[in-house]
Design a protein around this motif. Structure first.
Motif, mmCIF file in Angstrom:
data_model
loop_
_atom_site.group_PDB
_atom_site.id
_atom_site.type_symbol
_atom_site.label_atom_id
_atom_site.label_comp_id
_atom_site.label_asym_id
_atom_site.label_seq_id
_atom_site.Cartn_x
_atom_site.Cartn_y
_atom_site.Cartn_z
ATOM 1 N N ALA A 84 5.625 65.285 -24.174
ATOM 2 C CA ALA A 84 4.390 64.418 -23.709
ATOM 3 C C ALA A 84 4.329 64.107 -22.294
ATOM 4 N N VAL A 85 3.145 63.838 -21.710
ATOM 5 C CA VAL A 85 3.232 63.550 -20.282
ATOM 6 C C VAL A 85 3.319 61.947 -20.065
ATOM 7 N N PRO A 86 4.446 61.322 -19.560
ATOM 8 C CA PRO A 86 4.875 60.063 -19.522
ATOM 9 C C PRO A 86 3.623 59.323 -18.878
ATOM 10 N N HIS A 87 3.474 58.011 -19.488
ATOM 11 C CA HIS A 87 2.632 56.850 -18.776
ATOM 12 C C HIS A 87 3.304 56.573 -17.676
ATOM 13 N N MET A 88 2.703 56.664 -16.337
ATOM 14 C CA MET A 88 3.429 56.303 -15.079
ATOM 15 C C MET A 88 3.025 55.004 -14.827
ATOM 16 N N ARG A 89 3.816 54.153 -15.356
ATOM 17 C CA ARG A 89 3.586 52.410 -15.046
ATOM 18 C C ARG A 89 4.768 52.026 -15.097
ATOM 19 N N GLY A 145 10.165 54.849 -21.644
ATOM 20 C CA GLY A 145 11.348 55.228 -22.307
ATOM 21 C C GLY A 145 11.710 56.945 -21.990
ATOM 22 N N TYR A 146 10.892 57.394 -21.093
ATOM 23 C CA TYR A 146 10.873 58.876 -20.818
ATOM 24 C C TYR A 146 12.525 59.234 -20.554
ATOM 25 N N ALA A 147 13.194 58.797 -19.802
ATOM 26 C CA ALA A 147 14.710 59.092 -19.343
ATOM 27 C C ALA A 147 15.591 59.243 -20.650
ATOM 28 N N GLY A 148 15.088 58.142 -20.992
ATOM 29 C CA GLY A 148 16.087 57.877 -22.386
ATOM 30 C C GLY A 148 15.831 58.893 -23.448
ATOM 31 N N ALA A 149 14.654 59.308 -23.603
ATOM 32 C CA ALA A 149 14.319 60.251 -24.506
ATOM 33 C C ALA A 149 14.647 61.804 -24.144
ATOM 34 N N ALA A 181 8.616 69.048 -10.835
ATOM 35 C CA ALA A 181 8.006 70.309 -10.467
ATOM 36 C C ALA A 181 6.515 69.839 -10.155
ATOM 37 N N PRO A 182 6.135 69.687 -8.763
ATOM 38 C CA PRO A 182 5.082 68.958 -8.503
ATOM 39 C C PRO A 182 3.628 69.781 -8.880
ATOM 40 N N LEU A 183 4.005 71.107 -9.338
ATOM 41 C CA LEU A 183 2.527 71.637 -9.736
ATOM 42 C C LEU A 183 2.222 71.739 -11.181
ATOM 43 N N THR A 184 3.014 70.851 -11.983
ATOM 44 C CA THR A 184 3.043 70.919 -13.298
ATOM 45 C C THR A 184 2.461 69.769 -13.934
ATOM 46 N N GLY A 185 1.951 69.510 -15.056
ATOM 47 C CA GLY A 185 0.878 68.671 -15.730
ATOM 48 C C GLY A 185 2.185 67.174 -15.645
ATOM 49 N N VAL A 186 3.257 67.292 -15.876
ATOM 50 C CA VAL A 186 4.276 66.256 -16.018
ATOM 51 C C VAL A 186 4.804 65.888 -14.426
ATOM 52 N N GLY A 187 4.830 66.927 -13.554
ATOM 53 C CA GLY A 187 5.496 66.532 -12.273
ATOM 54 C C GLY A 187 4.314 66.077 -11.475
ATOM 55 N N ARG A 188 3.067 66.387 -11.324
ATOM 56 C CA ARG A 188 2.096 65.876 -10.404
ATOM 57 C C ARG A 188 1.910 64.358 -10.507
ATOM 58 N N PRO A 189 1.759 63.741 -11.769
ATOM 59 C CA PRO A 189 1.549 62.192 -11.825
ATOM 60 C C PRO A 189 2.779 61.587 -11.547
ATOM 61 N N ALA A 190 3.899 62.161 -11.696
ATOM 62 C CA ALA A 190 5.172 61.675 -11.139
ATOM 63 C C ALA A 190 5.286 61.400 -9.831
#
Length: 248
Positions: A84-89, A145-149, A181-190
């Motif tokens: 999943a793409v994490p919710h960045m908050r 909880g992304y890092a823990g998962a 990885a800033p060009l990916t769906g997970v990396g870009r919002p992070a």
């Protein structure tokens, strides 16, 4: 595993980002690739003409999917990238649903596929590579909880190796922890979220991050890892723009 021709590779989460780059790289290296994703994706034909990509649209979190695809394709290699793409908050702006998304998706997918790889089991010499996250090493305060998962993914991959060894199965399980990885769906919002938190531009943030990871670099690194003799494979690796680095 040095010659991937005819050695089927299942890439779970292949429609975008690192998964797409990994699926493309294995096909380019000569492997027949089964690209599993919930959304359609297109792949360029391998330039050498020897490999192939077969899309399979399915929910990788469904345990029946893992069993059915492993039975049908009898893969030599399984690469688990789906998540999943994490919710960045920050923590106080999360809900339990957004906080736990990584557990309900990333960990669930990993559990079902590792379990099936042991139960079937994969054919002797088989490899399973679980893509976790570099967030395991330093935490990720803006992604719930992304890092823990992702840490749990690393733990249960190690558990799977222990169970394979106990059962006398010739299988190798390893975890790869990619950095941003800033060009990916997970990396870009992070990247955007952490740059804003640091009060710097995205460009400045990335400049300080070192060599940037791309789907193409990830694909080449994973092909090299799977080609490595099983006795030399480490339990875990960090992956960045310079390739893989063994972790203790």
């Amino acid at each position: 595993m040095s010659d991937l021709s005819g050695r089927t590779t299942i890439v779970v989460g292949a429609s975008r980002g690192l998964g797409h780059g990994i699926a493309s790289a294995f096909a380019e290296a000569g492997a027949p690739v089964v690209a599993v994703s919930r959304t359609p994706a297109t792949f360029p034909p391998p330039t050498n003409g020897s490999g192939s990509v077969r899309p399979e649209h399915a929910d990788a979190g469904d345990p029946r999917v893992a069993a059915e695809l492993i039975d049908r394709f009898e893969p030599d290699t399984v690469v688990l990238v789906a998540g999943a793409v994490p919710h960045m908050r920050p923590l106080q702006e999360q809900t339990w649903e957004t906080f736990s998304a990584g557990w309900e998706t990333d960990v669930r997918v990993t559990f079902h596929w590792l379990r099936e790889a042991l139960l079937t089991p994969l054919r002797p010499g088989g490899r399973v590579v679980v893509i976790s996250s570099g967030a395991v090493l330093g935490g990720s305060p803006l992604s719930g909880g992304y890092a823990g998962a992702k840490a749990t993914q690393r733990f249960i991959t190690g558990y799977a190796q222990g169970e394979a060894d106990r059962a006398g199965l010739d299988l190798t399980f390893t975890t790869v922890l990619p950095k941003f990885a800033p060009l990916t769906g997970v990396g870009r919002p992070a990247v955007r979220a952490y740059a804003a938190r640091a009060g710097v531009s995205v460009e400045d943030f990335l400049r300080k991050a070192g060599p940037l990871l791309t789907p193409e670099i990830a694909g080449a690194a994973l092909v090299e890892l799977v080609r490595t003799d099983a006795t030399a494979v480490a339990p875990a690796y960090l992956l960045d723009g310079a390739g893989t680095h063994r972790l203790p």
